[in-house]
Design an enzyme around this catalytic site. Structure first.
Site, PDB file in Angstrom:
ATOM      1  N   GLU A  45       0.817  -1.214   0.000  1.00 60.10           N
ATOM      2  CA  GLU A  45       0.000   0.000   0.000  1.00 60.10           C
ATOM      3  C   GLU A  45       0.845   1.256   0.000  1.00 60.10           C
ATOM      4  OE1 GLU A  45      -3.698  -1.638   2.642  1.00 60.10           O
ATOM      5  OE2 GLU A  45      -2.170  -0.387   3.550  1.00 60.10           O
ATOM      6  N   CYS A  74       3.313   8.316   1.179  1.00 60.06           N
ATOM      7  CA  CYS A  74       3.885   7.358   2.118  1.00 60.06           C
ATOM      8  C   CYS A  74       4.027   6.021   1.398  1.00 60.06           C
ATOM      9  CB  CYS A  74       2.942   7.241   3.306  1.00 60.06           C
ATOM     10  SG  CYS A  74       3.356   5.900   4.423  1.00 60.06           S
ATOM     11  N   CYS A  94       6.361  -7.376   7.171  1.00 56.13           N
ATOM     12  CA  CYS A  94       7.492  -6.910   7.988  1.00 56.13           C
ATOM     13  C   CYS A  94       7.840  -7.998   8.985  1.00 56.13           C
ATOM     14  CB  CYS A  94       7.130  -5.624   8.730  1.00 56.13           C
ATOM     15  SG  CYS A  94       8.541  -4.941   9.662  1.00 56.13           S
ATOM     16  N   CYS A 121       6.405  -5.848  15.698  1.00 56.82           N
ATOM     17  CA  CYS A 121       5.976  -4.925  16.757  1.00 56.82           C
ATOM     18  C   CYS A 121       4.517  -5.252  17.132  1.00 56.82           C
ATOM     19  CB  CYS A 121       6.104  -3.478  16.294  1.00 56.82           C
ATOM     20  SG  CYS A 121       7.786  -3.067  15.781  1.00 56.82           S
ATOM     21  N   CYS A 180       1.385  -3.176  15.685  1.00 56.46           N
ATOM     22  CA  CYS A 180       1.359  -2.842  14.254  1.00 56.46           C
ATOM     23  C   CYS A 180       0.721  -3.953  13.434  1.00 56.46           C
ATOM     24  CB  CYS A 180       2.797  -2.593  13.785  1.00 56.46           C
ATOM     25  SG  CYS A 180       2.953  -2.373  12.006  1.00 56.46           S
ATOM     26  N   SER A 231      11.727   6.201   8.028  1.00 56.26           N
ATOM     27  CA  SER A 231      11.393   5.868   9.415  1.00 56.26           C
ATOM     28  C   SER A 231      11.837   4.442   9.720  1.00 56.26           C
ATOM     29  CB  SER A 231       9.876   5.997   9.614  1.00 56.26           C
ATOM     30  OG  SER A 231       9.500   5.472  10.870  1.00 56.26           O
ATOM     31  N   SER A 272      11.369   5.180  15.354  1.00 59.86           N
ATOM     32  CA  SER A 272      10.191   4.824  16.152  1.00 59.86           C
ATOM     33  C   SER A 272      10.669   4.404  17.534  1.00 59.86           C
ATOM     34  CB  SER A 272       9.434   3.673  15.474  1.00 59.86           C
ATOM     35  OG  SER A 272       8.995   4.095  14.202  1.00 59.86           O
ATOM     36  N   LEU A 273      10.454   5.264  18.502  1.00 61.36           N
ATOM     37  CA  LEU A 273      10.969   5.016  19.854  1.00 61.36           C
ATOM     38  C   LEU A 273       9.926   4.259  20.683  1.00 61.36           C
ATOM     39  CD1 LEU A 273      13.687   5.793  21.119  1.00 61.36           C
ATOM     40  CD2 LEU A 273      12.495   7.643  22.291  1.00 61.36           C
ATOM     41  N   ASN A 274       8.766   4.874  20.858  1.00 64.63           N
ATOM     42  CA  ASN A 274       7.573   4.195  21.399  1.00 64.63           C
ATOM     43  C   ASN A 274       7.629   3.762  22.860  1.00 64.63           C
ATOM     44  OD1 ASN A 274       6.554   4.532  18.860  1.00 64.63           O
ATOM     45  ND2 ASN A 274       6.946   2.448  18.199  1.00 64.63           N
ATOM     46  N   ASN A 306      -3.505   4.031  16.664  1.00 61.06           N
ATOM     47  CA  ASN A 306      -4.602   3.914  15.707  1.00 61.06           C
ATOM     48  C   ASN A 306      -5.246   2.541  15.931  1.00 61.06           C
ATOM     49  OD1 ASN A 306      -6.174   4.499  13.479  1.00 61.06           O
ATOM     50  ND2 ASN A 306      -4.652   3.735  12.022  1.00 61.06           N
ATOM     51  N   CYS A 349      -1.995   1.399   7.190  1.00 63.50           N
ATOM     52  CA  CYS A 349      -0.716   2.050   6.934  1.00 63.50           C
ATOM     53  C   CYS A 349      -0.317   2.870   8.149  1.00 63.50           C
ATOM     54  CB  CYS A 349      -0.797   2.951   5.707  1.00 63.50           C
ATOM     55  SG  CYS A 349       0.781   3.701   5.309  1.00 63.50           S
TER      56      CYS A 349
HETATM   57  N1  SAH Z   1       9.076   0.068   9.999  1.00 66.01           N
HETATM   58  C1  SAH Z   1       9.263   1.467  10.125  1.00 66.01           C
HETATM   59  C2  SAH Z   1       8.365   2.267   9.200  1.00 66.01           C
HETATM   60  C3  SAH Z   1       6.964   1.785   9.027  1.00 66.01           C
HETATM   61  S1  SAH Z   1       5.913   1.913  10.448  1.00 66.01           S
HETATM   62  C4  SAH Z   1       9.083   1.913  11.562  1.00 66.01           C
HETATM   63  O1  SAH Z   1       8.647   1.110  12.381  1.00 66.01           O
HETATM   64  O2  SAH Z   1       9.432   3.053  11.862  1.00 66.01           O
HETATM   65  C5  SAH Z   1       5.620   3.691  10.482  1.00 66.01           C
HETATM   66  C6  SAH Z   1       5.158   4.231  11.812  1.00 66.01           C
HETATM   67  O3  SAH Z   1       3.823   3.774  12.109  1.00 66.01           O
HETATM   68  C7  SAH Z   1       6.030   3.819  12.999  1.00 66.01           C
HETATM   69  O4  SAH Z   1       6.390   4.964  13.733  1.00 66.01           O
HETATM   70  C8  SAH Z   1       5.104   2.931  13.820  1.00 66.01           C
HETATM   71  O5  SAH Z   1       5.448   3.010  15.188  1.00 66.01           O
HETATM   72  C9  SAH Z   1       3.737   3.501  13.497  1.00 66.01           C
HETATM   73  N2  SAH Z   1       2.603   2.593  13.728  1.00 66.01           N
HETATM   74  C10 SAH Z   1       2.514   1.294  13.427  1.00 66.01           C
HETATM   75  N3  SAH Z   1       1.306   0.802  13.806  1.00 66.01           N
HETATM   76  C11 SAH Z   1       0.612   1.823  14.359  1.00 66.01           C
HETATM   77  C12 SAH Z   1      -0.691   1.964  14.932  1.00 66.01           C
HETATM   78  N4  SAH Z   1      -1.531   0.941  15.006  1.00 66.01           N
HETATM   79  N5  SAH Z   1      -1.063   3.174  15.399  1.00 66.01           N
HETATM   80  C13 SAH Z   1      -0.219   4.226  15.309  1.00 66.01           C
HETATM   81  N6  SAH Z   1       1.002   4.161  14.774  1.00 66.01           N
HETATM   82  C14 SAH Z   1       1.447   2.975  14.306  1.00 66.01           C
HETATM   83 FE1  SF4 Z   2       7.529  -3.350  11.015  1.00 64.73          FE
HETATM   84 FE2  SF4 Z   2       7.461  -0.709  11.516  1.00 64.73          FE
HETATM   85 FE3  SF4 Z   2       5.291  -2.254  11.880  1.00 64.73          FE
HETATM   86 FE4  SF4 Z   2       7.350  -2.519  13.537  1.00 64.73          FE
HETATM   87  S1  SF4 Z   2       6.075  -0.677  13.279  1.00 64.73           S
HETATM   88  S2  SF4 Z   2       6.207  -4.200  12.602  1.00 64.73           S
HETATM   89  S3  SF4 Z   2       9.057  -2.197  12.145  1.00 64.73           S
HETATM   90  S4  SF4 Z   2       6.281  -1.818   9.952  1.00 64.73           S
END
Ligand code: SAH
Ligand code: SF4
Length: 344
Positions: free
Chosen positions: A91, A104, A111, A115, A118, A192, A215-217, A291, A334
């Site tokens: 996508e 984007c 992936c 995580c 995600c 990212s 992505s620190l989180n 999200n 996404c």
């Molecule tokens: N793999 C890379 C880029 C793709 S994810 C990464 O992890 O940085 C892009 C962004 O979307 C990341 O910052 C991730 O933390 C965020 N993300 C993933 N799932 C999400 C969700 N359900 N709600 C909000 N942000 C999310």
């Molecule tokens: Fe992959 Fe980024 Fe999703 Fe983590 S947040 S599973 S690294 S796409």
């Protein structure tokens, strides 16, 4: 199958041309056809001799990106689904914002990072995208744009971990950022990453044209490795130490993304800890309220919790924005979210 020209760098096309005994500059002409004019056949390349076009056609092919589906949300966001030649799908999301049109894009089908919050991570890993498949998302979307519309920014925040597909991503960014390619300047491309330290260092050492977002989180190793398994391999403290020593260009900052999840990483204590662990790093912070999506049990924090978290960071002097999901129902798969600056 014949090689896709979009999987080759300028040097690769030059080698192909040299093999045919033709002038080197022809490679630049071909690049312009592919990326500036969006050509999808050799016949279109009218400034190349017919005979050369025919020879090229026997050695190479040109992919022709067509989205399988396009959805539009009420807020102007457009989501595209691209079918790859082997049946995988990825996508891309186009986000209009004031004067910008940000695309984007995905870098992998699926992936492998797993995580917990995600959807892409939950779905598992299929394969890396080739450089041509990464670029074709830009070309395929560009084809369908209205008059006067032009993609101004590109973020690698779709499906996949860009730095786990380092070589293809590097090649695609190299093409994106040249005048022969998509003509986006380095400052308009953001990559990212989940935090793959060796590849982050390589990006800077090799001058790959992009800005960096991480992505620190989480603010503790315990919570981060619970949310993001990769943190066991590259611990939070090592990641932050690496960030401190990156040779950032003047006036440039690292963006830290922080997905806010109710009861997991959204306390005031977390916000305070974040201000401490980021000290000394030239950076800004993007807070992303989780999200909510089917199958994932985490919740988005309440509005007041989000604002309180932001306030702690702002008071400590960090530029901090809250990025909202964009596109309502269509954005769920996404990770890209719109930038909305809220009052302090
Ligand atoms: N793999 C890379 C880029 C793709 S994810 C990464 O992890 O940085 C892009 C962004 O979307 C990341 O910052 C991730 O933390 C965020 N993300 C993933 N799932 C999400 C969700 N359900 N709600 C909000 N942000 C999310
Ligand atoms: Fe992959 Fe980024 Fe999703 Fe983590 S947040 S599973 S690294 S796409």
């Amino acid at each position: 199958m014949l090689v896709n020209l979009k999987d080759l760098s300028l040097e690769g096309i030059e080698a192909l041309i040299a093999g045919l005994g033709k002038e080197r500059y022809r490679a630049r002409q071909i690049m312009r056809w592919l990326y500036c004019h969006g050509a999808s056949s050799f016949e279109e390349m009218t400034d190349l001799a017919k005979e050369l076009r025919a020879e090229l056609g026997r050695m190479a092919r040109i992919s022709s990106p067509e989205p399988l589906a396009e959805e539009r949300a009420a807020d102007g966001t457009r989501k595209y689904l691209f079918g790859l030649e082997d049946g995988n799908q990825v996508e891309s999301v186009l986000i209009p914002d004031d004067s910008r049109l940000t695309l984007c894009i995905s870098t992998q089908a699926g992936c492998a990072m797993g995580c917990r919050f995600c959807l892409t991570g939950r779905g598992g890993f299929a394969r890396d995208l080739s450089s041509g498949e990464i670029l074709d998302q830009i070309l395929g979307v560009t084809k369908g744009l209205g008059p006067g519309e032009r993609i101004s920014n590109c973020v690698l925040m779709g499906m996949g971990e860009p730095l786990a597909n380092y070589d293809n991503v590097k090649q695609a960014l190299g093409i994106m950022a040249t005048d022969l390619g998509c003509g986006l300047s380095r400052r308009r491309i953001t990559l990212s990453t989940v935090g793959l330290i060796p590849q982050i260092k390589r990006l800077f050492a090799e001058g790959v044209p992009c800005r960096l977002a991480i992505s620190l989180n989480a603010t503790t190793q315990k919570v981060r490795s619970y949310l993001m398994p990769i943190s066991r391999r590259y611990p939070l403290s090592t990641l932050l130490a690496a960030c401190r020593s990156l040779p950032l260009p003047p006036r440039e900052r690292i963006t830290f993304e922080y997905v806010l999840i109710q009861g997991v990483n959204d306390s005031t204590e977390d916000a305070r800890r974040l201000t401490r662990i980021l000290r000394g790093i030239r950076c800004k912070v993007n807070l992303i309220p989780f999200n909510e999506c089917p199958g994932i049990l985490f919740r988005r924090p309440q509005e007041k919790t989000i604002l309180r978290f932001q306030k702690v960071l702002l008071e400590a002097g960090y530029t901090t924005i809250i990025r909202e999901s964009r596109g309502g129902t269509i954005s769920a798969a996404c990770g890209q979210l719109r930038v909305r600056i809220r009052g302090s």
